[in-house]
Design a protein around this motif. Structure first.
Motif, PDB file in Angstrom:
ATOM      1  N   VAL A  18       0.813  -1.228   0.163  1.00 27.92           N
ATOM      2  CA  VAL A  18       0.036  -0.090  -0.142  1.00 27.92           C
ATOM      3  C   VAL A  18       1.063   1.196  -0.039  1.00 27.92           C
ATOM      4  O   VAL A  18       0.547   2.172  -0.780  1.00 27.92           O
ATOM      5  N   VAL A  19       2.004   1.373   0.895  1.00 32.44           N
ATOM      6  CA  VAL A  19       2.810   2.475   1.056  1.00 32.44           C
ATOM      7  C   VAL A  19       3.668   2.390  -0.575  1.00 32.44           C
ATOM      8  O   VAL A  19       3.604   3.795  -0.980  1.00 32.44           O
ATOM      9  N   VAL A  21       2.458   1.604  -3.464  1.00 31.10           N
ATOM     10  CA  VAL A  21       1.483   2.276  -4.580  1.00 31.10           C
ATOM     11  C   VAL A  21       1.211   3.772  -4.115  1.00 31.10           C
ATOM     12  O   VAL A  21       1.193   4.556  -5.253  1.00 31.10           O
ATOM     13  N   PHE A  22       0.773   4.152  -2.978  1.00 27.34           N
ATOM     14  CA  PHE A  22       0.753   5.620  -2.803  1.00 27.34           C
ATOM     15  C   PHE A  22       2.073   6.252  -3.124  1.00 27.34           C
ATOM     16  O   PHE A  22       1.791   7.473  -3.499  1.00 27.34           O
ATOM     17  N   TRP A  23       3.233   5.787  -2.804  1.00 24.48           N
ATOM     18  CA  TRP A  23       4.524   6.562  -3.149  1.00 24.48           C
ATOM     19  C   TRP A  23       4.493   6.589  -4.838  1.00 24.48           C
ATOM     20  O   TRP A  23       4.958   7.742  -5.211  1.00 24.48           O
ATOM     21  N   ILE A  25       1.790   6.590  -6.878  1.00 25.65           N
ATOM     22  CA  ILE A  25       1.213   7.657  -7.337  1.00 25.65           C
ATOM     23  C   ILE A  25       1.406   9.104  -7.322  1.00 25.65           C
ATOM     24  O   ILE A  25       1.189   9.989  -8.089  1.00 25.65           O
ATOM     25  N   SER A  26       1.962   9.434  -6.050  1.00 30.52           N
ATOM     26  CA  SER A  26       2.256  10.572  -5.406  1.00 30.52           C
ATOM     27  C   SER A  26       3.626  11.016  -6.537  1.00 30.52           C
ATOM     28  O   SER A  26       3.629  11.988  -7.052  1.00 30.52           O
ATOM     29  N   THR A  27       4.654  10.070  -6.791  1.00 27.51           N
ATOM     30  CA  THR A  27       5.589  10.640  -7.873  1.00 27.51           C
ATOM     31  C   THR A  27       5.184  10.657  -9.189  1.00 27.51           C
ATOM     32  O   THR A  27       5.641  11.610  -9.701  1.00 27.51           O
ATOM     33  N   TYR A  28       4.133   9.827  -9.619  1.00 29.11           N
ATOM     34  CA  TYR A  28       3.764  10.102 -10.931  1.00 29.11           C
ATOM     35  C   TYR A  28       3.077  11.615 -10.912  1.00 29.11           C
ATOM     36  O   TYR A  28       3.201  12.183 -11.964  1.00 29.11           O
ATOM     37  N   ASN A  29       2.147  11.848 -10.131  1.00 25.99           N
ATOM     38  CA  ASN A  29       1.410  12.975  -9.978  1.00 25.99           C
ATOM     39  C   ASN A  29       2.463  14.413  -9.917  1.00 25.99           C
ATOM     40  O   ASN A  29       2.500  15.419 -10.567  1.00 25.99           O
TER      41      ASN A  29
END
Length: 188
Positions: A18-19, A21-23, A25-29
């Motif tokens: 989960v961490v 995946v959130f990382w 997504i955050s990096t992609y954004n």
């Protein structure tokens, strides 16, 4: 309770996934935001370049009453240019600059040949506008290069370079100083 103790490895694995995946997504954004800042910066340059060409076009119109042949030559130069946008490349902007400088040089020569034209208030005011836009283009290029630096730094830094390479984010080019760009043009 025995279930939790027995499956602690599975729970840790799920938390780690989960961490990650959130990382990701955050990096992609973050990469998307940085790329959009680069595109916006190029759009600002394109807007300033268009304004500069509009001012030049006004000078060409004023020149027609003094030298029709030269006005036609200048209009042929302006017709060679391609419209720039936020997706323009550095080389396209540099090519546009070359055409602009060629047209401006011709226009200055016409001004020297026709003192009445050079003395006219429209000619003088348009020269001031061209100079103002030239300064704004230069400022916009500096902002663009700063924005590109930030973007390129993100896509090359570990660990964001992993996401950048997965989604094909590529380095952007900078505007570089050339011999013709080391000094501000003097149109007057």
């Amino acid at each position: 309770m025995d279930f939790l103790i027995g499956n602690i490895g599975l729970i840790l694995f799920i938390l780690l996934a989960v961490v990650l995946v959130f990382w990701a997504i955050s990096t992609y954004n973050q990469l998307i935001r940085a790329r959009e800042f680069v595109r916006n910066s190029m759009g600002q340059i394109a807007a300033q370049v268009e304004s500069r060409w509009d001012a030049l076009q006004n000078m060409i119109e004023g020149t027609k009453q003094y030298a029709e042949y030269e006005a036609e030559t200048l209009e042929s130069i302006t017709s060679q240019r391609a419209s720039l946008g936020q997706n323009a490349s550095v080389s396209e902007v540099n090519k546009d600059d070359q055409l602009f400088n060629q047209a401006m040089g011709r226009l200055m020569a016409v001004g020297e040949s026709y003192p009445d034209l050079k003395a006219s208030s429209v000619y003088q005011e348009t020269l001031k506008n061209v100079d103002r836009y030239e300064q704004q283009v230069r400022q916009s290029r500096m902002i663009f290069n700063d924005t590109v630096t930030k973007y390129n730094r993100i896509i090359q830094s570990v660990p964001s370079n992993i996401i950048a390479s997965l989604f094909n984010f590529t380095k952007e080019s900078y505007f570089e100083n050339t011999e013709t760009k080391t000094e501000m043009p003097s149109w007057s």
